[in-house]
Write an enzyme that holds these catalytic residues in place. Structure first.
Site, PDB file in Angstrom:
ATOM      1  N   SER A   1      -9.775   1.817   2.812  1.00 33.97           N
ATOM      2  CA  SER A   1      -8.855   2.549   1.971  1.00 33.97           C
ATOM      3  C   SER A   1      -7.844   1.674   1.226  1.00 33.97           C
ATOM      4  O   SER A   1      -7.227   2.147   0.276  1.00 33.97           O
ATOM      5  CB  SER A   1      -8.087   3.563   2.823  1.00 33.97           C
TER       6      SER A   1
ATOM      7  N   SER B   1     -10.098  -0.636   6.892  1.00 36.02           N
ATOM      8  CA  SER B   1      -9.493  -0.481   5.561  1.00 36.02           C
ATOM      9  C   SER B   1      -8.828  -1.709   4.969  1.00 36.02           C
ATOM     10  O   SER B   1      -8.487  -1.701   3.790  1.00 36.02           O
ATOM     11  CB  SER B   1      -8.475   0.645   5.589  1.00 36.02           C
TER      12      SER B   1
ATOM     13  N   LYS C   1       0.844  -1.196   0.000  1.00 37.74           N
ATOM     14  CA  LYS C   1       0.000   0.000   0.000  1.00 37.74           C
ATOM     15  C   LYS C   1       0.881   1.250   0.000  1.00 37.74           C
ATOM     16  O   LYS C   1       1.941   1.262   0.647  1.00 37.74           O
ATOM     17  CB  LYS C   1      -0.905  -0.048   1.251  1.00 37.74           C
TER      18      LYS C   1
HETATM   19  N1  GLN Z   1     -13.242   4.017   6.190  1.00 35.28           N
HETATM   20  C1  GLN Z   1     -12.579   4.365   7.398  1.00 35.28           C
HETATM   21  C2  GLN Z   1     -12.146   5.813   7.361  1.00 35.28           C
HETATM   22  O1  GLN Z   1     -12.353   6.435   6.375  1.00 35.28           O
HETATM   23  C3  GLN Z   1     -11.439   3.451   7.656  1.00 35.28           C
HETATM   24  C4  GLN Z   1     -10.166   3.854   7.066  1.00 35.28           C
HETATM   25  C5  GLN Z   1      -9.021   2.976   7.448  1.00 35.28           C
HETATM   26  O2  GLN Z   1      -9.186   1.938   8.060  1.00 35.28           O
HETATM   27  N2  GLN Z   1      -7.828   3.452   7.106  1.00 35.28           N
HETATM   28  O3  GLN Z   1     -11.620   6.329   8.287  1.00 35.28           O
END
Ligand code: GLN
Length: 472
Positions: free
Chosen positions: A151, A175, A76
């Site tokens: 994400s 994410s 990532k």
């Molecule tokens: N969707 C969640 C957010 O926007 C989780 C993001 C994540 O786990 N990095 O914060």
């Protein structure tokens, strides 16, 4: 073009010399270029990956391969890898090269994994659809008009499309698990502090964890085993011994499973996802396990508390991106103050700015107690309640997400709708518990439904063994 779906298949091919690591890497490179429309990879380390593959081939010949010899992995774009670009999918890190390598990445390399490139994600990990990125949205390999989730959408799409065997993601509120669920792969968020965060670009430091996405539980377990464990570069990392997750097996007694009834009765839950969960519950009971509904009075507070605390932490973590130290600097820089203001205004995307402002607000004097302190107190209550559940039960199950992958653009303009995507995943980050998403269901729209299992702290072994029993 060949398509490997497990590391054991790769090892088998290497053993029989049907393919070398170099052949396997070339194959992935070809697959990446054939499927570039998915927008999963933002940079491919073609020459370097091939050179590494040849070194690994040599080691195999000499009988000295590491545990991950021949495993081709995507990382990532929020993990530092020395002398490689890292941007967290943000303009603010434009042109920045990592000065050191994240511990998790170093451990993969030490075991002879082949890092094939960096994959797209939401900017600084903020999002649930991989649409908040300067590189453009990632497309779901199963339906290109739909999101891959976020994400770590690039990680999930890359694994699902067979562009690499596995990928590394990070999970602050879901994410790893939600994109795994949307793309039909396995994704695990370990216990907070199980994996070193050294070299992970911080979003919300008391929530962030690194973990693998893979085609099956065994591969995810093996990667987790390699990247876990104490690290002098991260003082929050647990010194607890790392079990051999890849060898974990299920205990021979009925498993005690809880589910939160209100999760299944929630407005907005896709009826087919609900039906899938109800069928799973019946199936598990038939197999002799104890499956019981439990109350969880803080269910509706999970998302608000998560967003108050993570934005507060993010507003502090992201203060370092000021147009002076790293990456992007505005052209309009007459004074120190307007260097900061213009660089940050131009460098950060909409969602990141929204969260920095929200986080700054909840921490500001006069509002600190009403929002930040209150949310911290509720986090404690949620944690205590979760601890109580795990005194009686081995696992808590739920859907990973309220529905399957949605169309690109559908929720992009509605932050609240997007935040509610995280309703089932954020509990594990608020409490620090490990949780996995398994692609166990099929929706009539042809997309996978993710099944989430949460376990007690540091019970990754049990969690993975139970997952293997349900999935592979
Ligand atoms: N969707 C969640 C957010 O926007 C989780 C993001 C994540 O786990 N990095 O914060």
């Amino acid at each position: 073009m060949i398509l490997f779906r497990s590391f054991s298949e790769v090892q088998e091919a290497l053993k029989k010399s049907t393919f070398s690591c170099a052949d396997i890497t070339k194959n992935y490179l070809k697959r990446i270029s054939n499927q570039s429309h998915l927008n999963a990879f933002i940079e491919v380390y073609a020459d370097e990956a091939l050179a590494q593959a040849k070194i690994v081939d040599h080691k195999i010949k000499n009988g000295t391969p590491g545990k991950l010899a021949g495993m081709v992995i995507g990382i990532k774009d929020n993990l530092c890898y020395k002398n490689h670009k890292v941007s967290a999918a943000s303009k603010i890190l434009d042109g920045f090269d990592s000065l050191f390598t994240a511990t998790s990445i170093q451990r993969l390399l030490n075991e002879d994994a082949i890092i094939i490139g960096r994959v797209n994600c939401d900017e600084f990990g903020m999002g649930s659809a991989n649409e908040n990125t300067i590189y453009g949205p990632v497309k779901n390999p199963l339906d290109n008009l739909r999101v891959a989730g976020g994400s770590s959408g690039g990680s999930a799409a890359a694994v699902a499309a067979g562009l690499c065997l596995a990928a590394i993601g990070s999970d602050t509120g879901g994410s790893i698990r939600q994109p795994a669920s949307f793309c039909g792969v396995v994704g695990i968020k370990p216990t907070y502090s199980r994996v070193s965060r050294y070299g992970l670009i911080a979003y919300a430091s008391s929530f962030d964890q690194i973990g693998p996405l893979a085609n099956n539980v065994e591969d995810a377990a093996l990667i987790l085993e390699v990247i876990s464990g104490k690290d002098d570069f991260d003082s929050t990392v647990s010194t607890k011994k790392v079990e051999q997750y890849s060898k974990a097996s299920i205990k021979d007694k009925p498993i005690k499973i809880a589910y939160i009834q209100d999760c299944l009765d929630r407005k907005g839950l896709d009826p087919e996802v609900k039906k899938f969960m109800e069928e799973k519950i019946i199936e598990l009971k038939k197999k002799g396990h104890v499956v019981e509904p439990i109350p969880f009075p803080q269910l509706d507070l999970l998302v608000p508390v998560y967003y108050v605390l993570t934005t507060a932490e993010a507003s502090s973590n992201l203060a370092r991106f000021d147009g002076v130290h790293y990456g992007y600097r505005s052209k309009i820089v007459e004074t120190l103050e307007n260097t900061y203001i213009n660089s940050r205004t131009e460098g950060f995307g909409e969602e990141v700015k929204r969260r920095i402002m929200l986080g700054t607000f909840v921490l500001s004097s006069g509002y600190h107690d009403a929002y930040f302190t209150k949310a911290q107190k509720i986090r404690r209550v949620i944690k205590n309640n979760t601890i109580e559940v795990f005194k009686k039960y081995d696992f808590i199950i739920s859907p990973t997400a309220p529905h399957t992958a949605f169309p690109i653009g559908k929720k992009h303009k509605d932050p609240t709708a997007m935040y509610l995507e995280d309703v089932f995943t954020v509990q594990a980050n608020l409490t620090g518990n490990p949780a996995i998403s398994l692609p166990l269901g099929n929706h009539s729209n042809g997309l996978p439904i993710g099944f989430q299992i949460m376990a007690d702290n540091f019970k990754e072994g049990e969690l993975l063994a139970f997952s293997k029993y349900l999935f592979n």
